[in-house]
Design an enzyme around this catalytic site. Structure first.
Site, PDB file in Angstrom:
ATOM      1  N   LYS A 103       0.822  -1.220   0.000  1.00  0.00           N
ATOM      2  CA  LYS A 103       0.000   0.000   0.000  1.00  0.00           C
ATOM      3  C   LYS A 103       0.848   1.258   0.000  1.00  0.00           C
ATOM      4  O   LYS A 103       0.424   2.301  -0.482  1.00  0.00           O
ATOM      5  CB  LYS A 103      -0.974   0.003   1.183  1.00  0.00           C
ATOM      6  CG  LYS A 103      -2.109  -0.995   1.022  1.00  0.00           C
ATOM      7  CD  LYS A 103      -3.289  -0.680   1.935  1.00  0.00           C
ATOM      8  CE  LYS A 103      -4.457  -1.602   1.625  1.00  0.00           C
ATOM      9  NZ  LYS A 103      -5.584  -1.447   2.526  1.00  0.00           N
ATOM     10  N   LYS A 115      -7.370  -9.694  -6.978  1.00  0.00           N
ATOM     11  CA  LYS A 115      -8.674  -9.978  -6.372  1.00  0.00           C
ATOM     12  C   LYS A 115      -9.644  -8.811  -6.557  1.00  0.00           C
ATOM     13  O   LYS A 115      -9.231  -7.666  -6.742  1.00  0.00           O
ATOM     14  CB  LYS A 115      -8.506 -10.311  -4.892  1.00  0.00           C
ATOM     15  CG  LYS A 115      -8.115  -9.133  -4.025  1.00  0.00           C
ATOM     16  CD  LYS A 115      -8.179  -9.493  -2.544  1.00  0.00           C
ATOM     17  CE  LYS A 115      -8.055  -8.240  -1.713  1.00  0.00           C
ATOM     18  NZ  LYS A 115      -9.136  -7.981  -0.787  1.00  0.00           N
ATOM     19  N   LYS A 171     -12.636  -3.324  -3.144  1.00  0.00           N
ATOM     20  CA  LYS A 171     -13.441  -2.106  -3.147  1.00  0.00           C
ATOM     21  C   LYS A 171     -12.619  -0.846  -3.348  1.00  0.00           C
ATOM     22  O   LYS A 171     -13.147   0.197  -3.684  1.00  0.00           O
ATOM     23  CB  LYS A 171     -14.339  -1.988  -1.929  1.00  0.00           C
ATOM     24  CG  LYS A 171     -13.788  -2.356  -0.593  1.00  0.00           C
ATOM     25  CD  LYS A 171     -14.909  -2.233   0.456  1.00  0.00           C
ATOM     26  CE  LYS A 171     -14.714  -3.158   1.636  1.00  0.00           C
ATOM     27  NZ  LYS A 171     -13.483  -2.963   2.378  1.00  0.00           N
TER      28      LYS A 171
END
Ligand code: ATP
Ligand code: LTN
Length: 326
Positions: A110, A192, A195
């Site tokens: 991230k 994957k 959201k």
């Protein structure tokens, strides 16, 4: 067994969250003592627009209830309403090591794009997650592949604390859900469904309307091979077949066989219709809860009060053990 799970209210939930988190939770509440945290303190480790965050918290709560969570059986709580989470999060930061947090692959991934410009909270996030788990004497935590390392940290911190300050925490075990697997992104079956994906073509949101679902499934990335088969070399198709299987209860192989003669176009059209039918009652139930904010507030307030009773006892014990008392 006491089981705890958490979901971040960062966006509208998607099909992966539904099959990977909501439905398994509904199963767990039958046999186990289940705690479900709407972990809003985790959500703010990346910037959130306050009005939107508030909506997402209500949405996640409504989605769990609509999926079948019974607030009399499971304890459904909002993390920020239980002060012991932030408190234990801090106390555990004093025993966690920089090195062990630097090894966390989710943080590395991230922060790769943003470098030094990520929040300190994103770095210490796994310690807060350990606090979530350890506060309740949780015995088991359902984890996907991406959360295994975080659970390992929670175990390490529990053992370290118990060794340094005396037996205090239960060391939690993972429940690896092999059955439901990962649902992959529609626009890129190498990653994957997520959201926080930059494009909404990545996912089917639980609130997508019929036409949106039709368009997204139609444009889902597959391959140019002929025939329909369950094949690891054809991840896009395999993913569509798994989703089809989840909404119809047929096996992916049987579904593949029944489309062998019909082909991809028809498979996609039928899958879209099956999804629309499957999601319709869930969407209606979610909207129903969202239209009753007082009822939602009551459920979350009660769940959070029950969580708070347990968590505040644990945090008192921790403080005494650490010498933070008179
Ligand atoms: P993001 O990718 O934006 O961080 P997310 O969509 O992965 O978020 P999380 O809040 O991290 O969602 O995960 C919530 C729960 O949903 C977890 O239990 C996770 O295992 C499950 N989950 C998330 N994505 C998928 C997926 N693609 N397939 C199956 N389960 C999933
Ligand atoms: N990190 C998890 C969410 C989460 C969680 C937890 C899961 C926060 N605290 C405690 C289980 C137990 C995620 O991103 N899926």
């Amino acid at each position: 067994m006491r089981v705890l799970t958490g979901i971040q209210p960062t966006n509208i939930l998607h099909l992966g969250n539904y099959f990977g988190a909501l439905k398994p939770a509904v199963e767990l509440q039958r046999e186990d003592e289940l705690f479900i945290g709407i972990v809003d303190l985790h959500a703010i480790t990346v910037p959130q627009e306050p009005a939107q965050l508030k909506k997402n918290i209500a949405f996640a709560t409504a989605a769990y209830l609509a999926a079948g969570i019974d607030p009399k059986k499971a304890i459904l709580f909002q993390q920020s309403r239980v002060p012991a989470h932030a408190e234990l999060g801090w106390l555990l930061q004093t025993i966690a090591r920089i090195g062990e947090l630097e090894r966390m692959t989710q943080f590395k991934d991230k922060s790769k794009v943003k470098g030094q410009n990520v929040s300190v909270g994103l770095f210490t996030y796994p310690v807060l997650m350990a606090a979530d788990i350890l506060l309740y004497d949780t015995q088991a935590v359902p984890v996907g592949e991406d959360q295994k390392q975080h659970l390992e940290l929670a175990r390490d911190l529990a053992e370290r604390f118990n060794r340094d300050f005396g037996q205090t925490f239960v060391v939690p075990k993972p429940i690896i859900n092999i059955a439901s697997g990962r649902i992959l992104a529609l626009d890129n079956p190498e990653i994957k469904m997520s959201k926080s994906a930059p494009s909404p073509k990545n996912y089917i949101s639980l609130m997508d309307e019929a036409d949106v679902i039709r368009k997204k499934i139609k444009s889902a990335v597959t391959d140019s091979e002929t025939g329909i088969s369950v094949d690891d070399g054809r991840p896009g198709l395999k993913n569509l077949l798994s989703i089809f299987s989840l909404v119809t209860n047929g096996s992916p192989e049987d579904i593949a066989a029944s489309y062998a003669a019909k082909g991809m176009k028809e498979l996609k059209e039928d899958l879209a219709e099956a999804l629309i039918t499957h999601l319709a009652p869930l969407q209606a139930a979610i909207n129903d809860y969202l239209s009753q904010p007082d009822e939602l507030e009551k459920i979350v307030a009660e769940g959070s009060a029950r969580a708070n009773e347990i968590a505040s006892m644990k945090i008192s014990e921790v403080k005494v053990k650490m010498g933070l008392s008179l």
